[in-house]
Design a protein around this motif. Structure first.
Motif, PDB file in Angstrom:
ATOM      1  N   ALA A 103       0.849  -1.200   0.000  1.00  0.00           N
ATOM      2  CA  ALA A 103       0.000   0.000   0.000  1.00  0.00           C
ATOM      3  C   ALA A 103       0.880   1.244   0.000  1.00  0.00           C
ATOM      4  O   ALA A 103       1.951   1.258   0.604  1.00  0.00           O
ATOM      5  CB  ALA A 103      -0.879   0.000   1.251  1.00  0.00           C
ATOM      6  N   SER A 104       0.406   2.290  -0.654  1.00  0.00           N
ATOM      7  CA  SER A 104       1.135   3.569  -0.636  1.00  0.00           C
ATOM      8  C   SER A 104       0.877   4.258   0.712  1.00  0.00           C
ATOM      9  O   SER A 104      -0.110   3.947   1.391  1.00  0.00           O
ATOM     10  CB  SER A 104       0.629   4.463  -1.767  1.00  0.00           C
ATOM     11  OG  SER A 104      -0.719   4.797  -1.500  1.00  0.00           O
ATOM     12  N   PRO A 105       1.730   5.218   1.081  1.00  0.00           N
ATOM     13  CA  PRO A 105       1.479   5.953   2.333  1.00  0.00           C
ATOM     14  C   PRO A 105       0.109   6.628   2.332  1.00  0.00           C
ATOM     15  O   PRO A 105      -0.561   6.686   3.363  1.00  0.00           O
ATOM     16  CB  PRO A 105       2.595   6.997   2.378  1.00  0.00           C
ATOM     17  CG  PRO A 105       3.573   6.652   1.325  1.00  0.00           C
ATOM     18  CD  PRO A 105       2.971   5.644   0.409  1.00  0.00           C
ATOM     19  N   GLU A 106      -0.334   7.097   1.169  1.00  0.00           N
ATOM     20  CA  GLU A 106      -1.639   7.772   1.086  1.00  0.00           C
ATOM     21  C   GLU A 106      -2.770   6.785   1.420  1.00  0.00           C
ATOM     22  O   GLU A 106      -3.708   7.116   2.138  1.00  0.00           O
ATOM     23  CB  GLU A 106      -1.887   8.341  -0.329  1.00  0.00           C
ATOM     24  CG  GLU A 106      -0.980   9.476  -0.743  1.00  0.00           C
ATOM     25  CD  GLU A 106       0.440   9.034  -1.126  1.00  0.00           C
ATOM     26  OE1 GLU A 106       0.663   7.823  -1.354  1.00  0.00           O
ATOM     27  OE2 GLU A 106       1.330   9.907  -1.167  1.00  0.00           O
ATOM     28  N   HIS A 107      -2.652   5.586   0.866  1.00  0.00           N
ATOM     29  CA  HIS A 107      -3.657   4.542   1.104  1.00  0.00           C
ATOM     30  C   HIS A 107      -3.704   4.201   2.599  1.00  0.00           C
ATOM     31  O   HIS A 107      -4.769   4.149   3.207  1.00  0.00           O
ATOM     32  CB  HIS A 107      -3.302   3.302   0.270  1.00  0.00           C
ATOM     33  CG  HIS A 107      -4.268   2.171   0.426  1.00  0.00           C
ATOM     34  ND1 HIS A 107      -5.260   1.898  -0.494  1.00  0.00           N
ATOM     35  CD2 HIS A 107      -4.398   1.238   1.399  1.00  0.00           C
ATOM     36  CE1 HIS A 107      -5.956   0.851  -0.080  1.00  0.00           C
ATOM     37  NE2 HIS A 107      -5.445   0.436   1.062  1.00  0.00           N
ATOM     38  N   VAL A 108      -2.524   4.009   3.175  1.00  0.00           N
ATOM     39  CA  VAL A 108      -2.446   3.675   4.607  1.00  0.00           C
ATOM     40  C   VAL A 108      -3.062   4.812   5.427  1.00  0.00           C
ATOM     41  O   VAL A 108      -3.893   4.576   6.307  1.00  0.00           O
ATOM     42  CB  VAL A 108      -0.973   3.433   5.035  1.00  0.00           C
ATOM     43  CG1 VAL A 108      -0.860   3.336   6.546  1.00  0.00           C
ATOM     44  CG2 VAL A 108      -0.408   2.184   4.367  1.00  0.00           C
ATOM     45  N   TYR A 109      -2.678   6.034   5.103  1.00  0.00           N
ATOM     46  CA  TYR A 109      -3.156   7.195   5.864  1.00  0.00           C
ATOM     47  C   TYR A 109      -4.681   7.269   5.853  1.00  0.00           C
ATOM     48  O   TYR A 109      -5.313   7.481   6.888  1.00  0.00           O
ATOM     49  CB  TYR A 109      -2.535   8.482   5.317  1.00  0.00           C
ATOM     50  CG  TYR A 109      -2.948   9.703   6.090  1.00  0.00           C
ATOM     51  CD1 TYR A 109      -2.520   9.884   7.404  1.00  0.00           C
ATOM     52  CD2 TYR A 109      -3.779  10.669   5.525  1.00  0.00           C
ATOM     53  CE1 TYR A 109      -2.907  11.005   8.133  1.00  0.00           C
ATOM     54  CE2 TYR A 109      -4.167  11.790   6.250  1.00  0.00           C
ATOM     55  CZ  TYR A 109      -3.730  11.947   7.552  1.00  0.00           C
ATOM     56  OH  TYR A 109      -4.125  13.045   8.274  1.00  0.00           O
ATOM     57  N   ARG A 110      -5.269   7.051   4.665  1.00  0.00           N
ATOM     58  CA  ARG A 110      -6.739   7.084   4.562  1.00  0.00           C
ATOM     59  C   ARG A 110      -7.367   6.066   5.520  1.00  0.00           C
ATOM     60  O   ARG A 110      -8.381   6.317   6.131  1.00  0.00           O
ATOM     61  CB  ARG A 110      -7.175   6.759   3.116  1.00  0.00           C
ATOM     62  CG  ARG A 110      -7.223   7.965   2.184  1.00  0.00           C
ATOM     63  CD  ARG A 110      -7.982   7.646   0.899  1.00  0.00           C
ATOM     64  NE  ARG A 110      -7.377   6.564   0.127  1.00  0.00           N
ATOM     65  CZ  ARG A 110      -6.416   6.730  -0.770  1.00  0.00           C
ATOM     66  NH1 ARG A 110      -5.923   7.928  -1.000  1.00  0.00           N
ATOM     67  NH2 ARG A 110      -5.925   5.706  -1.448  1.00  0.00           N
ATOM     68  N   ASN A 111      -6.722   4.907   5.661  1.00  0.00           N
ATOM     69  CA  ASN A 111      -7.309   3.835   6.475  1.00  0.00           C
ATOM     70  C   ASN A 111      -7.047   3.962   7.976  1.00  0.00           C
ATOM     71  O   ASN A 111      -7.784   3.383   8.761  1.00  0.00           O
ATOM     72  CB  ASN A 111      -6.783   2.469   6.005  1.00  0.00           C
ATOM     73  CG  ASN A 111      -7.429   2.048   4.706  1.00  0.00           C
ATOM     74  OD1 ASN A 111      -8.467   2.595   4.320  1.00  0.00           O
ATOM     75  ND2 ASN A 111      -6.835   1.100   4.022  1.00  0.00           N
ATOM     76  N   VAL A 112      -5.974   4.641   8.352  1.00  0.00           N
ATOM     77  CA  VAL A 112      -5.620   4.609   9.782  1.00  0.00           C
ATOM     78  C   VAL A 112      -5.716   5.966  10.489  1.00  0.00           C
ATOM     79  O   VAL A 112      -5.528   6.031  11.697  1.00  0.00           O
ATOM     80  CB  VAL A 112      -4.191   4.048  10.019  1.00  0.00           C
ATOM     81  CG1 VAL A 112      -4.016   2.681   9.395  1.00  0.00           C
ATOM     82  CG2 VAL A 112      -3.125   5.015   9.524  1.00  0.00           C
ATOM     83  N   LYS A 113      -6.002   7.024   9.746  1.00  0.00           N
ATOM     84  CA  LYS A 113      -5.854   8.371  10.342  1.00  0.00           C
ATOM     85  C   LYS A 113      -6.684   8.577  11.615  1.00  0.00           C
ATOM     86  O   LYS A 113      -6.273   9.313  12.497  1.00  0.00           O
ATOM     87  CB  LYS A 113      -6.086   9.471   9.311  1.00  0.00           C
ATOM     88  CG  LYS A 113      -7.454   9.483   8.712  1.00  0.00           C
ATOM     89  CD  LYS A 113      -7.572  10.591   7.679  1.00  0.00           C
ATOM     90  CE  LYS A 113      -8.919  10.499   7.022  1.00  0.00           C
ATOM     91  NZ  LYS A 113      -8.931  10.747   5.621  1.00  0.00           N
ATOM     92  N   LYS A 114      -7.850   7.902  11.717  1.00  0.00           N
ATOM     93  CA  LYS A 114      -8.683   8.126  12.914  1.00  0.00           C
ATOM     94  C   LYS A 114      -8.566   6.970  13.908  1.00  0.00           C
ATOM     95  O   LYS A 114      -9.298   6.913  14.890  1.00  0.00           O
ATOM     96  CB  LYS A 114     -10.135   8.293  12.479  1.00  0.00           C
ATOM     97  CG  LYS A 114     -10.361   9.573  11.695  1.00  0.00           C
ATOM     98  CD  LYS A 114     -11.827   9.939  11.616  1.00  0.00           C
ATOM     99  CE  LYS A 114     -12.013  11.163  10.755  1.00  0.00           C
ATOM    100  NZ  LYS A 114     -12.692  10.907   9.500  1.00  0.00           N
ATOM    101  N   ASP A 115      -7.644   6.050  13.646  1.00  0.00           N
ATOM    102  CA  ASP A 115      -7.557   4.822  14.433  1.00  0.00           C
ATOM    103  C   ASP A 115      -6.725   5.016  15.694  1.00  0.00           C
ATOM    104  O   ASP A 115      -5.583   5.453  15.624  1.00  0.00           O
ATOM    105  CB  ASP A 115      -6.938   3.726  13.547  1.00  0.00           C
ATOM    106  CG  ASP A 115      -7.093   2.364  14.165  1.00  0.00           C
ATOM    107  OD1 ASP A 115      -7.353   2.288  15.374  1.00  0.00           O
ATOM    108  OD2 ASP A 115      -6.958   1.367  13.438  1.00  0.00           O
TER     109      ASP A 115
END
Ligand code: S3P
Length: 174
Positions: A103-115
């Motif tokens: 996964a790209s950093p952008e993809h990861v960020y979208r998935n984890v930013k509120k976690d």
């Protein structure tokens, strides 16, 4: 190689658990998540394990769970994103067919930013931390994996179909 375990590795938020569950359903394999196994054993959430016992303790528990789980066959095993950072884990991972969900950093960020459940990403600059950690780990994922599948902009079902084709074409499962 038939009936081999399918082992999913990759960074936090790359979809290992979501994809793994669907893949297990389709193949009829058992689904196992090493993080969940640690939580069940310790009766504590991952942030609490990190807080009370430290990362080193968590890594030891992770290695123990990995070694235990790979003694069975016909399983889809979703692993924690840091499993490749312990070099002794690699030969155990490679008891199965190892697939890196890239996964790209952008993809990861979208998935984890509120976690709040990922202690290593509780930083002010979450995106920056993701970039640094991914950069440090990328070669470890690639080295440990038999196959790499890019997950950006794909649905879990599409990723699953790609994985299935890979393992079927390679003769790892029937
Ligand atoms: C970690 C990833 C997490 C979990 C722990 C540490 C890491 O698993 O094992 O918070 O070091 O990358 P996921 O990849 O399932 O989020």
């Amino acid at each position: 190689m038939k009936n081999n375990n399918i082992i999913l590795i990759g960074f936090m938020g790359s979809g290992k658990t979501t994809v793994g569950k669907i893949l297990a359903q389709i193949t009829g394999y058992r689904f196992v998540d090493t993080d969940e196994a640690i939580i069940a054993k310790e009766k504590m959430s991952i942030p609490i394990i990190f807080q009370n016992k430290g990362e080193e303790y968590f890594r030891k528990s992770e290695s123990i769970e990995l070694q235990k789980v790979i003694t069975e066959k016909r399983q889809v095993i979703s692993t924690g994103g840091g499993i490749v950072t312990i070099k002794e884990n690699i030969p155990f991972l490679r008891h199965g067919t190892v697939i890196y969900l890239k996964a790209s950093p952008e993809h990861v960020y979208r998935n984890v930013k509120k976690d709040k459940n990922r202690p290593l990403l509780q930083e002010e600059d979450v995106y920056g931390k993701i970039c640094t950690m991914l950069k440090d780990r990328e070669f470890l994922y690639k080295k440990a994996a038999h196959y790499t599948v890019c997950v950006d902009y794909k649905t879990p079902e599409a990723i699953c179909n790609e994985l299935l084709k890979l393992v079927k074409d390679s003769g790892d499962i029937e």
